[in-house]
Design a protein around this motif. Structure first.
Motif, PDB file in Angstrom:
ATOM      1  N   ALA A  18      17.438  39.178  37.307  1.00 49.68           N
ATOM      2  CA  ALA A  18      16.983  39.855  36.095  1.00 49.68           C
ATOM      3  C   ALA A  18      17.738  39.348  34.871  1.00 49.68           C
ATOM      4  O   ALA A  18      17.147  39.089  33.819  1.00 49.68           O
ATOM      5  N   LEU A  19      19.048  39.177  35.008  1.00 54.31           N
ATOM      6  CA  LEU A  19      19.844  38.695  33.878  1.00 54.31           C
ATOM      7  C   LEU A  19      19.539  37.238  33.543  1.00 54.31           C
ATOM      8  O   LEU A  19      19.754  36.807  32.406  1.00 54.31           O
ATOM      9  N   LEU A  20      19.032  36.483  34.510  1.00 48.47           N
ATOM     10  CA  LEU A  20      18.651  35.096  34.238  1.00 48.47           C
ATOM     11  C   LEU A  20      17.574  35.027  33.157  1.00 48.47           C
ATOM     12  O   LEU A  20      17.587  34.115  32.319  1.00 48.47           O
ATOM     13  N   ALA A  21      16.668  36.003  33.147  1.00 42.81           N
ATOM     14  CA  ALA A  21      15.616  36.018  32.121  1.00 42.81           C
ATOM     15  C   ALA A  21      16.209  36.203  30.735  1.00 42.81           C
ATOM     16  O   ALA A  21      15.804  35.534  29.771  1.00 42.81           O
ATOM     17  N   THR A  22      17.209  37.090  30.603  1.00 45.29           N
ATOM     18  CA  THR A  22      17.870  37.264  29.313  1.00 45.29           C
ATOM     19  C   THR A  22      18.583  35.992  28.892  1.00 45.29           C
ATOM     20  O   THR A  22      18.550  35.591  27.717  1.00 45.29           O
ATOM     21  N   GLY A  23      19.251  35.339  29.847  1.00 39.10           N
ATOM     22  CA  GLY A  23      19.934  34.093  29.542  1.00 39.10           C
ATOM     23  C   GLY A  23      18.975  33.025  29.034  1.00 39.10           C
ATOM     24  O   GLY A  23      19.267  32.321  28.065  1.00 39.10           O
TER      25      GLY A  23
END
Length: 231
Positions: A182-187
């Protein structure tokens, strides 16, 4: 129990490809959108850097010719009515209107100065539009991609909690993969947005300076023609 949890966590692939492969279809679509937006932004950035560098070089070369003392009519005859350089096109627009403003007997039609100014203003507007095309796309990418990435993150975390509820297990092996992907999308959203915002501000400033130089040249050229009209 802790040793078993750590062993399970170590078996999970936390590489970028592993995180992408485990993501849901919605998060994968978000990631693809962000990657495409990033490539789109960089293509505009590279194109504009090359375009602005060429515009500055062409303007400097034409300024040297313009202020070399060569008669304006001879300079216009050399470059023609449709030159390739941007400064040359502004000069050509003013010279064509200058020549159209002469009557057959050699006199000038009334309102020549205003028409010459308008002709060069139209030429500057066309050059400005071409120089600034694509910058709004950079601004849009810079302002929207963080939110697109955040949407992917929220969706991924929501699915992670759903998986936790289904398995009734809050161990690291269950929680970590969903949170990481999920945090990969923000990155990815930030990776697309940060260069877009930085270069949008820089390229906008460069474009304003180039257009300002065109406007200054048009004013100087109009002043020269006005002196000839008065004399």
């Amino acid at each position: 129990m802790e040793a078993e949890t750590l062993a399970l966590a170590q078996e999970i692939d936390f590489s970028l490809w592993g995180l992408y492969a485990r993501a849901t279809i919605i998060v994968k679509l978000v990631m693809w959108m962000l990657v495409i937006a990033s490539f789109w932004a960089w293509s505009i950035i590279i194109q504009k850097i090359i375009l602005y560098r060429k515009a500055r070089a062409d303007a400097a070369a034409f300024d040297r010719r313009f202020w070399s003392g060569e008669p304006l009519d001879e300079l216009f005859d050399e470059i023609g009515p449709e030159p390739s350089g941007r400064s040359e096109r502004i000069f050509a627009a003013g010279m064509m209107e200058w020549r159209r403003s002469h009557r057959n007997d050699g006199g000038l039609i009334a309102g020549a100065t205003a028409r010459i100014d308008r002709s060069m203003d139209v030429a500057i507007s066309k050059e400005t539009e071409e120089l600034q095309s694509g910058l709004q796309i950079l601004a849009t990418i810079g302002s929207t991609t963080p939110f697109i990435g955040l949407f992917g993150t929220v969706w991924g975390i929501m699915n992670a909690f759903i998986e936790i509820a289904e398995q009734q297990n809050t161990s690291l092996a269950v929680v970590a993969p969903g949170i990481a992907e999920a945090l990969l999308a923000t990155g990815l959203g930030l990776l697309a947005a940060i260069p877009a915002v930085i270069f949008y501000n820089k390229l906008s400033s460069d474009s304003d300076r180039i257009v300002g130089s065109y406007e200054a040249f048009a004013d100087e050229f109009a002043t020269i023609l006005s002196r000839q009209l008065d004399s």
